[in-house]
Design an enzyme around this catalytic site. Structure first.
Site, PDB file in Angstrom:
ATOM      1  N   VAL A 165       0.759  -1.184  -0.218  1.00  9.25           N
ATOM      2  CA  VAL A 165       0.068   0.001   0.104  1.00  9.25           C
ATOM      3  C   VAL A 165       1.000   1.354   0.122  1.00  9.25           C
ATOM      4  CG1 VAL A 165      -1.936   1.097   1.190  1.00  9.25           C
ATOM      5  CG2 VAL A 165      -1.879  -1.048   1.170  1.00  9.25           C
ATOM      6  N   LYS A 203      -6.775  -2.498  10.277  1.00  4.03           N
ATOM      7  CA  LYS A 203      -7.886  -2.795  11.113  1.00  4.03           C
ATOM      8  C   LYS A 203      -7.591  -3.657  12.065  1.00  4.03           C
ATOM      9  CE  LYS A 203      -6.562  -5.874   8.063  1.00  4.03           C
ATOM     10  NZ  LYS A 203      -6.205  -6.222   6.575  1.00  4.03           N
ATOM     11  N   GLU A 232     -10.244   5.355   6.487  1.00  2.00           N
ATOM     12  CA  GLU A 232     -11.205   4.922   5.481  1.00  2.00           C
ATOM     13  C   GLU A 232     -10.786   3.579   4.961  1.00  2.00           C
ATOM     14  OE1 GLU A 232     -14.209   6.043   3.963  1.00  2.00           O
ATOM     15  OE2 GLU A 232     -14.114   4.139   3.714  1.00  2.00           O
ATOM     16  N   VAL A 271     -11.304  -0.816   6.190  1.00  2.00           N
ATOM     17  CA  VAL A 271     -12.599  -1.710   6.109  1.00  2.00           C
ATOM     18  C   VAL A 271     -12.600  -1.654   4.298  1.00  2.00           C
ATOM     19  CG1 VAL A 271     -15.090  -1.833   6.271  1.00  2.00           C
ATOM     20  CG2 VAL A 271     -13.589  -1.103   8.230  1.00  2.00           C
ATOM     21  N   ILE A 273     -13.208   0.616  -1.050  1.00  3.84           N
ATOM     22  CA  ILE A 273     -14.514   1.101  -1.157  1.00  3.84           C
ATOM     23  C   ILE A 273     -14.672   2.002  -0.193  1.00  3.84           C
ATOM     24  CG2 ILE A 273     -17.168   0.633  -0.896  1.00  3.84           C
ATOM     25  CD1 ILE A 273     -16.075  -2.494  -1.220  1.00  3.84           C
ATOM     26  N   ASP A 324      -9.966 -11.479  10.500  1.00  4.23           N
ATOM     27  CA  ASP A 324      -9.808 -10.266   9.498  1.00  4.23           C
ATOM     28  C   ASP A 324     -11.217  -9.615   9.428  1.00  4.23           C
ATOM     29  OD1 ASP A 324      -8.070  -8.727   7.741  1.00  4.23           O
ATOM     30  OD2 ASP A 324      -9.780  -9.305   6.396  1.00  4.23           O
ATOM     31  N   LYS A 326     -13.123  -5.791  10.806  1.00  3.28           N
ATOM     32  CA  LYS A 326     -13.788  -4.960  10.022  1.00  3.28           C
ATOM     33  C   LYS A 326     -15.405  -4.698  10.511  1.00  3.28           C
ATOM     34  CE  LYS A 326     -10.735  -5.980   6.112  1.00  3.28           C
ATOM     35  NZ  LYS A 326     -10.442  -6.827   5.229  1.00  3.28           N
TER      36      LYS A 326
HETATM   37  N1  HSE Z   1      -6.397 -10.136   3.850  1.00  4.00           N
HETATM   38  C1  HSE Z   1      -7.378  -9.055   3.467  1.00  4.00           C
HETATM   39  C2  HSE Z   1      -8.471  -9.528   2.506  1.00  4.00           C
HETATM   40  C3  HSE Z   1      -6.634  -7.851   3.052  1.00  4.00           C
HETATM   41  O1  HSE Z   1      -7.979 -10.486   2.140  1.00  4.00           O
HETATM   42  O2  HSE Z   1      -9.256  -9.008   2.303  1.00  4.00           O
HETATM   43  C4  HSE Z   1      -7.581  -6.474   3.257  1.00  4.00           C
HETATM   44  O3  HSE Z   1      -7.864  -6.468   4.512  1.00  4.00           O
END
Ligand code: HSE
Length: 427
Positions: free
Chosen positions: A13, A105, A129, A132, A136, A201, A205
Site C-alpha cells: 500500500v 484494521k 477509511e 474496511v 470502497i 480479519d 472490519k
Molecule cells: N487479507 C485481507 C483480505 C486484505 O483478504 O481482504 C484486506 O484487508
C-alpha cells in the site's frame, strides 16, 4: 506552501502513495490548496526500498524519531500493519500533534478507542477509511452521506481472500488448499492467512462497521466468529441445488437498540446482490430506514485501491488543517454498547446432518426439532448408501438460543453427526 507527510511503511500500500501523489499532483493541489510532499519514509531496510526512494525522491529512514520529532511533518501515515510497534508509533505521533492516517484494521478493532481518545486530546485528526474494504469508500459514506439515515443492518463480504477461495471452490471445484495458495500468490491474504480463513480479519472490519453504523464500541469477543476452514464441497453443492451460494458474511444488526454481530459462512440466495460478488471483490450491503437497501462494491485490497483511500484521508486532513478544524473524530456518533441476547438473535438456519440409513431416523431428529419448536422450510436427503444418510434441513426463522438447544440435543444422539450449521440469509 507544502504539506509534509511522513510514511511508516513502503510496502504494497505504501508504495502506491507516492505514485498517486505524483500522478494526480495538479488535482490534489487544486483541492487542498497546497502541495503534498512525502518528507520521509520509515522502512526496515533502506537498501531494499532504494529504487522507490530514487524514483519518487523520498528520503528514507530506519529511525521513527526522525519522523515523529520532525516539526515540519503534519501528517503521519501508518501502513505497517499489526499491533506493535504501529500502536506506539501512532500514539507518539498524535501526542506530538501530528494527524494520522492508517489502514490498520487489526489495530483499530482492538485499540480504536485509545487511539481516537488520544487524537481528540491532542486536537488531531485520525482517519482510517482504508481499514474496511480497502478501495470502497464505505466509512466516509456511512458517517457523512448516511448521517441522516438509520442503519438497521450491515452485511459485508469484507475479506477478499476467503471470497476468492469460495468463488474458486464453487465455480472450479478447486480444493481449499489450492484456492488459499492462489489467494496468497495474488497478494490478498494477510501475512498470516489464519486471520483470513478463520474469519478474524472480517471480524475486525465488523467491529469498525458496527462503530460507524450503530455508534457502539463492540469487541472481538462480542462477535460470533466462524471461518471457512472445514467447509465441505458437499455443502457448497447442496447450497447450489437449493438456490444459494455460500459466502463468508460479516453481519451486524440492531433490534430494539440491541446489537448483534457475527462472521461466518452464510447461505445467500442466488438472486441477492451479495451473491454476485465474486473473486477478491468486497461489498457492503446496508439496510436503512431512509435509503432502504444500498450496496457498495469494489476491491477490498491491493496497492492502488487501498492507497487511493489513504490519499483521500490525507486530502481530507489537508483541508481540515487549512480550515484549522482538526481534532474531530472520524465518526462522532456514539451510543452505549447494548448487546442482544440469544433469544433476540433471529435467522433461518441450514443444518447438515449425518444419520444411520435406516427406518425411523427422520422421525427421531424431527422430534428434537419439534420439541424446540423449530419448523422446516426445506428438507433433503442428499446421500444414502445403506449405511449412512446425509440430511440437509433449512429452517424457518429461529433464535440463536434455539440453535444452541437443537445442537446440544442432536449431539446427544450417539448415531447422529452434526456436520454443519450455517445461517441462511432471507431475500
Ligand atoms: N487479507 C485481507 C483480505 C486484505 O483478504 O481482504 C484486506 O484487508
Amino acid at each position: 506552501m507544502t504539506l509534509k507527510i511522513g510514511l511508516l511503511g513502503l510496502g504494497t500500500v505504501g508504495s502506491g502513495i507516492p505514485r498517486i501523489l505524483e500522478e494526480h499532483k495538479q488535482k490534489i493541489t487544486q483541492i487542498t490548496g497546497t502541495e503534498i510532499v512525502i518528507a520521509k519514509a520509515l522502512v526496515k531496510d533502506e537498501f531494499e526500498k532504494q529504487h522507490l526512494a530514487v524514483q519518487y525522491d523520498i528520503p528514507l529512514t530506519t529511525n521513527i524519531d526522525e519522523i515523529i520529532q520532525d516539526k515540519e511533518i503534519q501528517i503521519v501515515v501508518e501502513l505497517m500493519g499489526k499491533i506493535e510497534p504501529a500502536r506506539s508509533f501512532i500514539l507518539k505521533a498524535l501526542s506530538n500533534g501530528k494527524n494520522v492516517v492508517t489502514a490498520n484494521k487489526d489495530l483499530l478493532a482492538q485499540h480504536g478507542r485509545e487511539l481516537i481518545d488520544c487524537a481528540s486530546e491532542n486536537d488531531c485528526d485520525l482517519y482510517y477509511e482504508a481499514s474496511v474494504a480497502g478501495g470502497i469508500p464505505i466509512l466516509r459514506t456511512i458517517t457523512n452521506s448516511l448521517a441522516g439515515d438509520e442503519v438497521q443492518r450491515v452485511l459485508g463480504i469484507v475479506n477478499g481472500t476467503t471470497n476468492y477461495m469460495l468463488t474458486k471452490m464453487v465455480s472450479e471445484k478447486m480444493t481449499y488448499d489450492r484456492a488459499l495458495k492462489q489467494a496468497q500468490e495474488l497478494g490478498f491474504a494477510e501475512s498470516n492467512p489464519t486471520n483470513d480463513v478463520d474469519g478474524i480479519d472480517a471480524a475486525y472490519k465488523m467491529v469498525i462497521l458496527t462503530q460507524f453504523c450503530f455508534g457502539m464500541d463492540i469487541e472481538l469477543s462480542d462477535i460470533e466468529i466462524n471461518g471457512i476452514r472445514g467447509l465441505a464441497l458437499e455443502d457448497i453443492d447442496m447450497a447450489d441445488r437449493l438456490g444459494y451460494v455460500i459466502k463468508l458474511i460479516g453481519s451486524s444488526e440492531i433490534n430494539d437498540g440491541h446489537v448483534s454481530a457475527s462472521v461466518g459462512p452464510v447461505l445467500v440466495p442466488k438472486q441477492h446482490p451479495l451473491a454476485s460478488v465474486l473473486n477478491e471483490y468486497n461489498a457492503v450491503f446496508i439496510n436503512s430506514t431512509g435509503v432502504g437497501q444500498s450496496m457498495y462494491y469494489g476491491p477490498g485490497a491491493g496497492s492502488l485501491p487501498t492507497a487511493t483511500s489513504v490519499v483521500g484521508d490525507i486530502i481530507e486532513i489537508g483541508k481540515n488543517i487549512k480550515l484549522k478544524m482538526t481534532g474531530r473524530p472520524f465518526n462522532v456518533y456514539h451510543e452505549t454498547k447494548n448487546l442482544a441476547s440469544d433469544e433476540e438473535i433471529i435467522s433461518k438456519y441450514y443444518f447438515s446432518l449425518e444419520v444411520p440409513d435406516k427406518v425411523g431416523q427422520v422421525l427421531k431428529f424431527t422430534e428434537i426439532f419439534t420439541r424446540i419448536s423449530i419448523s422446516y422450510d426445506q428438507i433433503v436427503q442428499q446421500q444414502a448408501d445403506g449405511q449412512r444418510a446425509r440430511i440437509v434441513i433449512i429452517t424457518h426463522s429461529m433464535t440463536k438460543a434455539q440453535v444452541r438447544k437443537v445442537t446440544a440435543a442432536l449431539k446427544e444422539v450417539a448415531d447422529f453427526k452434526l456436520l454443519a450449521t450455517y445461517k441462511v440469509l432471507k431475500d
